[in-house]
Every structure is written in structure tokens, then in C-alpha cells.
Design a protein around this motif. Structure first.
Motif, mmCIF file in Angstrom:
data_model
loop_
_atom_site.group_PDB
_atom_site.id
_atom_site.type_symbol
_atom_site.label_atom_id
_atom_site.label_comp_id
_atom_site.label_asym_id
_atom_site.label_seq_id
_atom_site.Cartn_x
_atom_site.Cartn_y
_atom_site.Cartn_z
ATOM 1 N N GLN A 387 -38.839 -83.186 -2.107
ATOM 2 C CA GLN A 387 -38.374 -81.865 -2.514
ATOM 3 C C GLN A 387 -37.014 -81.936 -3.188
ATOM 4 O OE1 GLN A 387 -38.685 -78.841 0.468
ATOM 5 N NE2 GLN A 387 -40.911 -78.905 0.457
ATOM 6 N N ALA A 388 -36.139 -82.838 -2.721
ATOM 7 C CA ALA A 388 -34.799 -82.934 -3.290
ATOM 8 C C ALA A 388 -34.819 -83.421 -4.734
ATOM 9 C CB ALA A 388 -33.933 -83.857 -2.439
ATOM 10 N N VAL A 389 -35.789 -84.287 -5.077
ATOM 11 C CA VAL A 389 -35.840 -84.802 -6.461
ATOM 12 C C VAL A 389 -36.698 -83.920 -7.363
ATOM 13 C CG1 VAL A 389 -35.480 -87.175 -5.677
ATOM 14 C CG2 VAL A 389 -37.821 -86.326 -6.000
ATOM 15 N N GLY A 390 -37.088 -82.739 -6.859
ATOM 16 C CA GLY A 390 -37.796 -81.792 -7.716
ATOM 17 C C GLY A 390 -39.297 -81.883 -7.693
ATOM 18 N N ARG A 391 -39.888 -82.437 -6.611
ATOM 19 C CA ARG A 391 -41.349 -82.502 -6.513
ATOM 20 C C ARG A 391 -41.866 -81.774 -5.281
ATOM 21 N NH1 ARG A 391 -44.218 -85.714 -9.922
ATOM 22 N NH2 ARG A 391 -45.777 -84.209 -9.233
ATOM 23 N N PRO A 392 -41.507 -80.492 -5.111
ATOM 24 C CA PRO A 392 -42.059 -79.741 -3.970
ATOM 25 C C PRO A 392 -43.552 -79.496 -4.115
ATOM 26 C CG PRO A 392 -40.895 -78.261 -5.451
ATOM 27 C CD PRO A 392 -40.627 -79.660 -5.943
ATOM 28 N N ASP A 393 -44.071 -79.664 -5.350
ATOM 29 C CA ASP A 393 -45.506 -79.482 -5.552
ATOM 30 C C ASP A 393 -46.309 -80.495 -4.752
ATOM 31 O OD1 ASP A 393 -44.287 -81.351 -7.467
ATOM 32 O OD2 ASP A 393 -46.326 -81.613 -8.211
ATOM 33 N N LEU A 394 -45.767 -81.708 -4.583
ATOM 34 C CA LEU A 394 -46.508 -82.746 -3.863
ATOM 35 C C LEU A 394 -46.639 -82.402 -2.381
ATOM 36 C CD1 LEU A 394 -45.002 -85.936 -5.542
ATOM 37 C CD2 LEU A 394 -47.274 -84.953 -5.902
ATOM 38 N N THR A 395 -45.539 -81.963 -1.765
ATOM 39 C CA THR A 395 -45.623 -81.622 -0.342
ATOM 40 C C THR A 395 -46.565 -80.446 -0.122
ATOM 41 O OG1 THR A 395 -43.638 -80.229 -0.522
ATOM 42 C CG2 THR A 395 -43.313 -82.515 0.127
ATOM 43 N N ALA A 396 -46.555 -79.490 -1.053
ATOM 44 C CA ALA A 396 -47.463 -78.348 -0.926
ATOM 45 C C ALA A 396 -48.922 -78.781 -1.078
ATOM 46 C CB ALA A 396 -47.112 -77.291 -1.969
ATOM 47 N N LYS A 397 -49.193 -79.652 -2.045
ATOM 48 C CA LYS A 397 -50.572 -80.121 -2.252
ATOM 49 C C LYS A 397 -51.069 -80.910 -1.048
ATOM 50 C CE LYS A 397 -50.086 -80.246 -7.289
ATOM 51 N NZ LYS A 397 -49.848 -81.103 -8.481
ATOM 52 N N PHE A 398 -50.175 -81.680 -0.437
ATOM 53 C CA PHE A 398 -50.576 -82.434 0.753
ATOM 54 C C PHE A 398 -50.925 -81.489 1.897
ATOM 55 C CE2 PHE A 398 -47.740 -86.184 -0.719
ATOM 56 C CZ PHE A 398 -48.710 -86.550 -1.645
ATOM 57 N N HIS A 399 -50.148 -80.426 2.056
ATOM 58 C CA HIS A 399 -50.460 -79.457 3.105
ATOM 59 C C HIS A 399 -51.807 -78.784 2.842
ATOM 60 C CE1 HIS A 399 -46.000 -79.049 4.429
ATOM 61 N NE2 HIS A 399 -46.651 -79.862 5.222
#
Length: 534
Positions: A387-399
Motif C-alpha cells: 500500500q505504501a508504494v501505491g499498490r493498494p489494488d493488490l491487497t484488495a484483489k487478494f481479499h
């Protein structure tokens, strides 16, 4: 008329200012502060929870737990603004852009206040449905439950505003202030809860007192914010500048925040539906004990998120890799032996704390959750980095990927195995999340754990195998419960001392020692740690 020859004017080259990064010593100090406060909160919970169960009974305490389930789930209403604010304010601080910081603070405050008021109204309107249809609360507790959810509705806007105040202080690495307010608030919250329950008051009165305590905490954060940013106006013209940037980043964060509370609290909701409110208590107590180990990664990750944000830009890859590798190493050194201790001697702790009858019903849950809690704790580092490097999309997709199999497991296992089935489903979900997050960090952040795996991991695994063997020997050979615990605790302390001597570099020892001295003796060691200028 004489002519003049104009000399070519060379454009002045303006060198961009060097980014100001929070030093490792400051991060270490803040992590220690977070850990102390979280540890203090853990102690308070250990003391308060059995008292509340004894005063109210398992059913009323289950209602109390569900109130916090609703509050926890509605935290998604900030639409990711808190996380986005911490990231962008940290970046602006590193670039010394005070004007942009103030604009983002004002925008974030107005956004959270608006979302919070809407969420409070939503709880008010939905409370009859929650009481009668979702949680199926018995007639004797229905009036109490309605009052509880009215108090929860009051809490929602206040907690969202508190969240943005904390996000700003976190960006400035002012965790001393944050932890001071947290420690006082949590002590007052749980102390008043026990006192009111002892005096015969029901769940609704206790929840309302808790809301008042949190309100006072929010006001304290507001005072600290104005001290940090003198003269800041939290409303007025231009109050929504930067909102698009916050929402763009926060959209994916908000998806995680919608799904994450569901993943965390779904088991208790289904236990209440398929089993009973009393079973919620039997599950909640060992779950809270086991997952309270997350105070270790949470203490570190809260400090790491703004630090990763500072280092997550071009030209900072070396700093990012170094901080990532050290964070994973420290976390595993602390978390793995703690999990082993609870797996082997956790049943004895439950027996001493809650009684033999309670322990016999909940020991399996505690031990099943062990693997999942270890995986979940280690996941804090890659989660915050992505999330800090600008990829919150990945954590959301994993959820999103985890949601369907987790729901199916809960629907199959909870009706069949009860609270043990819920523990199995949670352990599976934590482990899946762990694998996905570490894979994504290696692929998208280019942060490798190869050096860690070669140089440090074998030694950590061997030392923890020896530690687990000693604990098992203790459990098998000592018959009396309190004697087993009395022997096991020094073993854990000896392990920590041994790891400090053999697994921590000399330079890292110096930095951690200086940070600790600064924390314990702030006047004497005032010049040891450089702080971020305001």
C-alpha cells in the motif's frame, strides 16, 4: 547609438531538495512505544474480560462483543482516506511541502466527518433489523441490544474523525503522543466497563460509557493536531482540495476495508447464527488471546507504513529493501517463539485465567489458530509495503480472492464443528493471505528475502525448534499447572536474550539501544535521536 552585446543568460539550475527520511533510530523508538502501549492494553484485557464474563454471563458478553463487531466493520466508511492521508502526507513531509500537508489534513477531516455521519445514520436505521434478524437476539436482551446499537451509531462519526487525527500524527512519527492518548483511553474504557458491570449496569450503559471515553480521546487528538499544525483550519473555502487524489488511492483501500472486517468478524456472526451467543464468548476469548500476538507486528507496522511511503519513490530502492528485510527478520524473531509458547502452554494460561471448565472447551481453538496467527502477523510487513508504494489494488484483489473460499469453509465447518471449525477456516484464510502478499512484494516491489533466507532463516528455525522442545519437555514432565508456567516464562526470556546476542548486528543493537534510552531518559539523551522537523 552604441549597441550592447547581451551575454547569454544561463538558466539557474535548482537542485531539488534532498528527501527527508525518518531515521532508523526514530522508527525503532516508535516501535518500542507502540509495543509498550499494545502490551499494556493486552494486560488490561486479560484482567477485564474474565470479570465482565463473570458479571454478565456468556450471553450478555456475546452482545458486547457483537457491538464491537459492528463498529469494526463500519470502519470501512472512511473509504480508505486514513491510509491515503498517511501515505501522501508522509511523502509531502519528506519533500518539505507544508502547504500540501495542511490541504490534505483539511480535506481528509471533512471527508471522514461526512462519511461518519452517514454511517451513524445507517446504524440507527438498521438497528431493528440487526437485533431481530441478523443476530436473532432473545426477547430478554432485545431492549438492551437496541440501546447498544444506538450508542454504536454515536460512535461511528467520532471514530472516523479520530482515525484521521491519528493518521496525521502517524505521518509525523509522533507516536509518543498517539500512545499516550491510547494508553489513557483504553485504561479508562476497560476500567469503567468493569466498574459499571460490577455495579450491576447492563451492556448498553457500558457501551455508552465507552463511547464517551472515545469521544474524550478524539478531543485529545484534536488538541495535539492543532499543536502540531498551529493555526490550521479544518473547514472553510478550499476544504476539498486533493480529495480526488485521496479517493483514487483510497478506492482500493476501501475495498479491502469493506472485505477485511467481514473476513475478521464473519466467524463470530455465523457462530451466533448457527450455534449461540454463548459460543461467541467461547470463541472470542481464545481468539483474542491468540490474535493479541499481533501487537508485535502491529507495533512495527504502524511505524513502517509512513516510513515505507517515504522510501517508496524512485531512487530509494536500496533503503526500501533494507528496511523490508530487517523488518521481516525482527518480526520472525519475536513472533515465532511467542506463538510456540502459546501453542504448548496456552492451555495452562487459559486454565489459570478463565478456569478449567472454560479452558477445556477452548484449548483446541487456541492451538488451531496458532499457525494462522503466525502467518497473519508476518503478513503485516508486505501488506503495508504494497500500500505504501501505491499498490493498494493488490491487497484488495487478494481479499476478494480469499472471500469466497473462506465463506464456504465457514458455512461448512461451523455448523459441523462449531468454534473449532471457525478456527480452522480462519487459519486457512490467514495462511492464504500470507502466501499472496509475500509473492506480490517480491514481484511488484522488487524486494527480495533471498539474503534473509540464506543467512538468517536456518538459524532462527533451529533455535526455535530447540525452544519448542524445551517447552514440550516442561509440559510433559511437570504436573502442576502454575509450575509449568513458572518454568516456561524464563525459557522465553532466555530465548530473547540469546537472539539479541547472536541474531542482531552490532550496529542494529546500538540503534535500538539508543532509541530505548531516549524513550526511558528523554532529557538525558535528548540529542541522541534526530527527530523530523515540523
Amino acid at each position: 547609438m552604441p549597441t550592447t552585446i547581451e551575454q547569454p543568460v544561463q538558466a539557474e539550475i535548482v537542485k531539488p531538495p534532498t528527501r527527508l527520511l525518518a531515521p532508523s533510530s526514530l522508527l525503532a523508538r516508535n516501535a518500542v512505544l507502540n509495543f509498550i502501549t499494545e502490551g499494556w492494553t493486552f494486560v488490561i484485557l486479560i484482567l477485564a474480560m474474565p470479570k465482565l464474563v463473570a458479571f454478565w454471563g456468556e450471553t450478555s458478553f456475546g452482545l458486547f462483543s457483537l457491538a464491537w463487531v459492528v463498529i469494526g466493520y463500519l470502519s470501512f466508511l472512511d473509504i480508505g482516506v486514513n491510509r491515503a492521508a498517511t501515505k501522501f502526507i508522509s511523502e509531502h513531509l519528506a519533500d518539505r511541502d507544508d502547504h500540501a500537508v495542511r490541504g490534505l489534513v483539511r480535506t481528509s477531516f471533512l471527508a471522514n466527518l461526512t462519511f461518519g455521519l452517514a454511517g451513524g445514520l445507517l446504524v440507527l436505521l438498521a438497528s431493528p433489523y440487526l437485533v431481530h434478524s441478523v443476530f436473532k437476539i432473545s426477547g430478554a436482551l432485545q431492549r438492551e441490544a437496541r440501546l447498544v446499537f444506538f450508542a454504536v451509531a454515536l460512535a461511528v462519526p467520532m471514530l472516523l474523525v479520530q482515525g484521521i487525527f491519528r493518521a496525521v500524527l502517524s505521518s509525523y512519527q509522533r507516536f509518543g503522543w498517539i500512545n499516550a492518548v491510547n494508553a489513557v483511553t483504553m485504561t479508562a474504557q476497560w476500567g469503567s466497563a468493569v466498574w459499571l458491570a460490577w455495579r450491576g449496569h447492563g451492556v448498553a450503559v457500558v457501551v455508552l460509557a465507552t463511547v464517551i471515553t472515545r469521544l474524550l480521546g478524539t478531543l485529545a487528538y484534536g488538541v495535539l493536531l492543532h499543536r502540531l499544525l498551529p493555526g490550521i483550519r479544518l473547514w472553510g473555502a478550499g476544504g476539498l482540495s486533493g480529495l480526488a487524489k485521496l479517493l483514487k488511492f483510497g478506492t482500493w483501500v476501501s475495498i479491502s476495508q469493506i472485505i477485511s472486517p467481514l473476513l475478521v468478524y464473519l466467524d463470530r456472526i455465523l457462530i451466533a447464527s448457527f450455534v449461540s451467543l454463548g459460543a461467541v464468548t467461547l470463541y472470542t476469548v481464545p481468539y483474542e488471546v491468540m490474535t493479541r500476538l499481533r501487537i508485535i507486528p502491529a507495533s512495527l507496522a504502524t511505524t513502517l507504513y509512513p516510513a515505507f511511503s517515504e522510501r517508496g519513490t524512485e531512487g530509494q530502492q536500496h533503503h526500501l529493501q533494507s528496511l523490508y528485510e530487517r523488518s521481516v527478520r525482527y518480526l520472525l524473531l519475536l513472533l515465532l517463539p511467542s506463538v510456540l509458547f502459546l501453542v504448548v502452554l496456552g492451555p495452562d494460561l487459559l486454565k489459570v485465567w478463565m478456569g478449567a471448565g472454560f479452558a477445556s472447551k477452548t484449548t483446541a481453538v487456541l492451538q488451531i489458530l496458532a499457525l494462522g496467527v503466525l502467518a497473519n502477523g508476518m503478513s503485516y510487513v508486505p501488506y503495508n509495503m504494497l500500500q505504501a508504494v501505491g499498490r493498494p489494488d493488490l491487497t484488495a484483489k487478494f481479499h476478494l480472492c480469499e472471500l469466497v473460499p473462506y465463506v464456504l469453509l465457514c458455512l461448512v465447518l461451523i455448523p459441523r464443528w462449531g468454534i473449532s471449525g471457525a478456527a480452522v477456516a480462519s487459519a486457512f484464510r490467514f495462511s492464504l493471505d500470507f502466501c499472496l502478499l509475500f509473492w506480490a512484494t517480491a514481484k511488484y516491489c522488487r524486494c527480495s528475502l533471498k539474503k534473509f533466507g540464506i543467512s538468517y532463516l536456518p538459524g532462527i528455525l533451529v533455535s526455535n525448534s530447540l525452544f519448542a522442545s524445551v517447552l514440550l519437555l516442561d509440559r510433559l514432565t511437570v504436573a502442576i499447572t502454575w509450575q509449568r508456567l513458572a518454568l516456561g516464562a524464563p525459557c522465553l526470556l532466555f530465548y530473547i536474550v540469546a537472539m539479541w546476542n547472536f541474531a542482531v548486528h552490532q550496529g542494529e543493537k546500538v540503534a535500538i539501544s539508543r532509541a530505548t534510552l531516549k524513550l526511558l531518559f528523554p532529557q538525558r539523551f535528548a540529542g541522541v535521536i534526530r527527530v523530523i522537523p515540523q
